[in-house]
Write an enzyme that holds these catalytic residues in place. Structure first.
Site, mmCIF file in Angstrom:
data_model
loop_
_atom_site.group_PDB
_atom_site.id
_atom_site.type_symbol
_atom_site.label_atom_id
_atom_site.label_comp_id
_atom_site.label_asym_id
_atom_site.label_seq_id
_atom_site.Cartn_x
_atom_site.Cartn_y
_atom_site.Cartn_z
ATOM 1 N N SER A 284 15.944 16.355 1.879
ATOM 2 C CA SER A 284 14.757 17.147 2.180
ATOM 3 C C SER A 284 13.751 17.107 1.046
ATOM 4 C CB SER A 284 15.158 18.594 2.480
ATOM 5 O OG SER A 284 16.083 18.658 3.539
ATOM 6 N N HIS A 342 12.284 21.884 -1.722
ATOM 7 C CA HIS A 342 11.188 21.524 -0.812
ATOM 8 C C HIS A 342 9.828 21.681 -1.489
ATOM 9 C CE1 HIS A 342 13.919 22.521 2.894
ATOM 10 N NE2 HIS A 342 14.361 21.502 2.164
#
Length: 373
Positions: A284, A342
């Site tokens: 991610s 993220h």
């Protein structure tokens, strides 16, 4: 023992019972007659079970496996009679035999995982924050520098040097990354002692016991099919377009550097806050770097969600909204996703895109000066 067991009748005979002993039995303080005291009632044999539950099935249910007696007709309860004495009447005694219980053996999967675990420590080792972060930080600097150098010096290979010359090079680059992530996922699902030990050390970021190489390995690691599918879908959607736009060299450099930067940011956040009970893995962070670079290079391109195709917004607003959600997750302490990875990946992607634009402008200016345009 004076009792003799016969095969046909269920009666125990006492040899040489004298009249005195019989009178003592008859005058005993009991309401049962002498014949009832001398009678042995044989219990019914246990029913035969043709479909015996296996120990492995019982182990899954958290129960213990109790094997049946070897002789199916041997009663579990035996009755003997204590002989009469001049002062004590004959009394029956019941003895219950409990079959031995054995603990169910662990499954093969559990034994393989135990043989391949990285550490037997039950508590985090006593290390300072600098001791935990020094080696991962140096490894992150090394991989980032190598990725940037690779992105700056990459040249397209000749068609004869490629394995699949008819496949577009951008698609081959993205497909190779998807294949590597899938291979690591399969290794997690089929744990062998060697691979299990390597995966637990270098393909998952653990703040309690960090390994430097896990900063890069965790960017290729997934344990859940849903996690793998969602990340690979976003990688394919943004990756193929971005690889065509910036080139496979810069694309790979961005993926690798974004993976290590986001992994180290997450590790540093967890170590500083002493969150030693968590672990992190997944692509991610690296994919967030790709999304951030795409939004910087194409700010006015409209993006829409797969499940909400009617809702579209510009790439710069989409990334801004995504950054706000990740920041809120950090502040509110949401625990499902790694919001630090993220957010740091988005920031690294935007910075990489800005540096890439300046490098392109510098090269164009140099070409104009060279050719007098």
């Amino acid at each position: 023992m004076f009792a003799t067991r016969l095969h046909s009748p269920s009666v125990l005979l006492l040899p040489r019972l004298t009249a005195r002993s019989l009178s003592t039995v008859s005058t005993a303080s009991t309401t049962s007659p002498l014949r009832a005291l001398l009678r042995y009632t044989k219990p019914a044999p246990p029913p035969v079970r043709f479909f015996q539950t296996s120990s492995r099935c019982l182990a899954r249910q958290g129960r213990r496996f109790e094997p049946a007696p070897r002789n199916s007709f041997e009663p579990a309860t035996k009755t003997t009679i204590t002989p009469a004495t001049p002062t004590t009447p004959a009394t029956p005694t019941t003895t219950t035999t409990t079959p031995a219980t054995t603990t169910a053996q662990p499954r093969l999967l559990d034994r393989l995982r135990a043989a391949g675990q990285a550490s037997h420590d039950t508590e985090p080792p006593l290390l300072t924050a600098s001791q935990r972060l020094l080696r991962p930080f140096l490894f992150t600097l090394l991989v980032t520098a190598g990725s940037l150098y690779y992105a700056a010096t990459w040249t397209p290979p000749a068609p004869g040097e490629r394995w699949f010359p008819t496949v577009p090079i951008s698609f081959a680059t993205v497909a190779s990354l998807i294949a590597l992530n899938t291979a690591v996922f399969v290794a997690w699902r089929i744990p062998l002692p060697i691979t299990w030990r390597v995966l637990n050390r270098y393909f998952i970021s653990v703040p309690a016991l960090p390994y430097a190489a896990s900063m890069l390995g965790s960017a290729f690691s997934h344990q859940s099919p849903t996690h793998l599918f969602m990340n690979m879908a976003v990688l394919y959607i943004f990756g193929t377009t971005l690889a065509e736009q910036v080139g496979p060299g810069a694309f790979l450099g961005l993926y690798l550097s974004g993976g290590v930067v986001s992994s180290f940011a997450s590790l540093a956040y967890n170590v500083v806050r002493a969150r030693f009970h968590v672990s992190s893995l997944g692509a991610s962070g690296a994919i967030s770097a790709l999304v951030g670079a795409y939004a910087y290079l194409n700010p006015d391109n409209r993006l829409s969600l797969i499940f909400l195709p009617f809702l579209a917004m510009k790439a710069k607003w989409f990334v801004g909204l995504l950054a706000a959600v990740e920041t809120m997750g950090i502040v509110r302490g949401w625990k499902v996703l790694d919001h630090v990875a993220h957010l740091s990946g988005l920031g690294w992607g935007v910075a990489f895109g800005a540096a890439l634009v300046r490098e392109v402008e510098r090269r164009r200016k140099a070409l104009r000066v060279r050719y007098g345009r």
